[in-house]
Write a protein that holds these residues in place. Structure first.
Motif, mmCIF file in Angstrom:
data_model
loop_
_atom_site.group_PDB
_atom_site.id
_atom_site.type_symbol
_atom_site.label_atom_id
_atom_site.label_comp_id
_atom_site.label_asym_id
_atom_site.label_seq_id
_atom_site.Cartn_x
_atom_site.Cartn_y
_atom_site.Cartn_z
ATOM 1 N N UNK A 1 0.680 -0.917 -0.128
ATOM 2 C CA UNK A 1 0.282 0.153 0.201
ATOM 3 C C UNK A 1 1.131 0.954 0.095
ATOM 4 N N UNK A 2 0.322 2.527 -0.834
ATOM 5 C CA UNK A 2 1.485 3.598 -0.284
ATOM 6 C C UNK A 2 -0.107 5.018 -0.390
ATOM 7 N N UNK A 3 0.567 6.085 0.006
ATOM 8 C CA UNK A 3 0.306 7.061 0.082
ATOM 9 C C UNK A 3 0.419 8.394 0.068
ATOM 10 N N UNK A 4 0.069 9.453 -0.293
ATOM 11 C CA UNK A 4 0.907 9.992 -0.643
ATOM 12 C C UNK A 4 0.492 11.491 -0.571
ATOM 13 N N UNK A 5 1.534 12.939 0.025
ATOM 14 C CA UNK A 5 0.130 13.657 0.073
ATOM 15 C C UNK A 5 0.749 14.783 -0.649
ATOM 16 N N UNK A 6 0.144 15.271 -2.036
ATOM 17 C CA UNK A 6 0.182 16.596 -2.796
ATOM 18 C C UNK A 6 0.014 18.019 -2.257
ATOM 19 N N UNK A 7 0.886 18.466 -2.613
ATOM 20 C CA UNK A 7 0.376 19.749 -1.843
ATOM 21 C C UNK A 7 0.477 19.868 -0.262
ATOM 22 N N UNK A 8 -0.817 20.559 -0.021
ATOM 23 C CA UNK A 8 -0.965 20.589 1.831
ATOM 24 C C UNK A 8 -2.031 19.816 1.459
ATOM 25 N N UNK A 9 -3.167 19.532 0.734
ATOM 26 C CA UNK A 9 -4.770 19.020 1.344
ATOM 27 C C UNK A 9 -4.695 17.816 0.212
ATOM 28 N N UNK A 10 -3.673 17.184 -1.256
ATOM 29 C CA UNK A 10 -4.849 16.417 -1.522
ATOM 30 C C UNK A 10 -3.857 15.060 -1.771
ATOM 31 N N UNK A 11 -4.316 13.620 -1.256
ATOM 32 C CA UNK A 11 -4.318 12.910 -1.020
ATOM 33 C C UNK A 11 -4.225 12.111 -1.557
ATOM 34 N N UNK A 12 -3.256 10.912 -2.190
ATOM 35 C CA UNK A 12 -3.764 9.630 -3.064
ATOM 36 C C UNK A 12 -2.678 8.726 -2.419
ATOM 37 N N UNK A 13 -3.836 7.075 -3.041
ATOM 38 C CA UNK A 13 -3.872 6.273 -2.387
ATOM 39 C C UNK A 13 -3.665 4.966 -3.572
ATOM 40 N N UNK A 14 -3.076 4.345 -2.313
ATOM 41 C CA UNK A 14 -3.323 2.763 -3.476
ATOM 42 C C UNK A 14 -2.735 1.797 -3.161
#
Length: 298
Positions: A214-227
């Motif tokens: 699993x992975x969770x990455x935060x773009x900028x201040x308030x955007x998260x993408x996960x898989x």
């Protein structure tokens, strides 16, 4: 109604608790009453900081009606066609040992003996159903600032008898697993693998290693993408393979000893966005979830 008492006696942590639960059902012959008592202990070794051990335990009794089939789908929908009562006595004893060092090494050894008895009112025609289970689990963990590695070796052995299937049944399992985690301010990732040998009587499933990540990455201040993606499998239970009983003259449950293990795969892809308006915050979440089974037991 439940109660709990916790205290520290010098280097000993002690917790005592109990519960009484009563449920009066709208279904006929389906009331429940349960009661139990539990304790937890943890002894800290003063000469070895980070080292502790103890024993936990739980004892319980249950008396519950079983609503399996309705008398009919109309005016008898809430009346049981085959009323019966289950009475159980259960207890488990859990010794444990934990060690943590200043260098980030963690060792954990937990174990459990569990006893379950389904009480029969007429042992001449229907004997007690009894289950014994012994579990031992060793886990090792090493912590760094951004990394952690966890590995373990769980073992399980069970013995059971019942009036619903013939003979003494043995279940067993042993596994080894390894998992790594990585965390930064923006990124969190995990990946692991597990290999297991599991069986019931003469049926053994060695299978293939199962993976998860699993992975969770935060773009900028308030955007998260996960898989994430993960594999699994499950062998049929003793009841699913061997249960053999007449519920009434027209309903019979037959055994299915040829059942094999089911295997599964699940995956998720998601996006979360935090939206701030003045002093308010809103969370928007969009995710796609996929799950597949092969040879599903059910």
């Amino acid at each position: 109604m439940n109660f709990s008492h916790a205290r520290k006696i010098k280097n000993v942590d002690l917790i005592l608790g109990g519960i009484i639960f009563h449920h009066q059902s709208y279904l006929s012959d389906a009331d429940e009453i349960r009661g139990g008592f539990n304790f937890k202990t943890r002894i800290h070794i003063r000469t070895r900081p980070g080292l502790n051990y103890g024993v936990n335990g739980n004892f319980g009794y249950e008396h519950s009606g079983r609503f399996f089939l309705a008398a009919n789908p109309n005016e008898g929908a809430l009346r049981s066609a085959i009323p019966s009562v289950d009475k159980y006595f259960r207890f488990n004893i859990d010794p444990h040992l934990h060690s943590t060092s200043e260098k980030g090494f963690k060792h954990s050894l937990t174990s459990r003996y569990m006893y379950i008895m389904r009480i029969s009112d007429d042992t001449e025609t229907t004997p007690h159903a009894i289950s014994h289970q012994l579990m031992v689990n060793y886990q090792f963990q090493k912590l760094w600032k951004k990394w952690s590695i966890t590995s373990g070796l769980p073992l399980n052995l069970g013995l059971s008898t019942s009036n619903l299937y013939r003979g003494l049944r043995t279940s067993y399992s042993g596994a080894v697993y390894l998992q790594g985690e990585f965390k930064t301010e923006r990124l969190s990732a995990v990946a692991g693998v597990r290999y297991e040998i599991i069986g019931i009587d003469d049926y053994m499933e060695t299978g293939s290693p199962v993976f998860r990540s699993g992975i969770n990455y935060r773009f900028g201040k308030a955007t998260f993408i996960r898989g994430s993606v993960g594999q699994s499998y499950r062998i049929p239970t003793i009841a699913e393979r061997y249960l053999d009983d007449d519920l009434n003259p027209t309903v019979r449950i037959i055994p299915n000893p040829d059942l094999t293990a089911e295997k599964g795969l699940s995956a998720e892809l998601g996006l979360k966005q935090i939206v701030a308006v003045s002093k308010w915050q809103a969370f928007l979440d969009l995710s796609y979830f996929y799950q597949q089974y092969k040879d599903l037991v059910e």
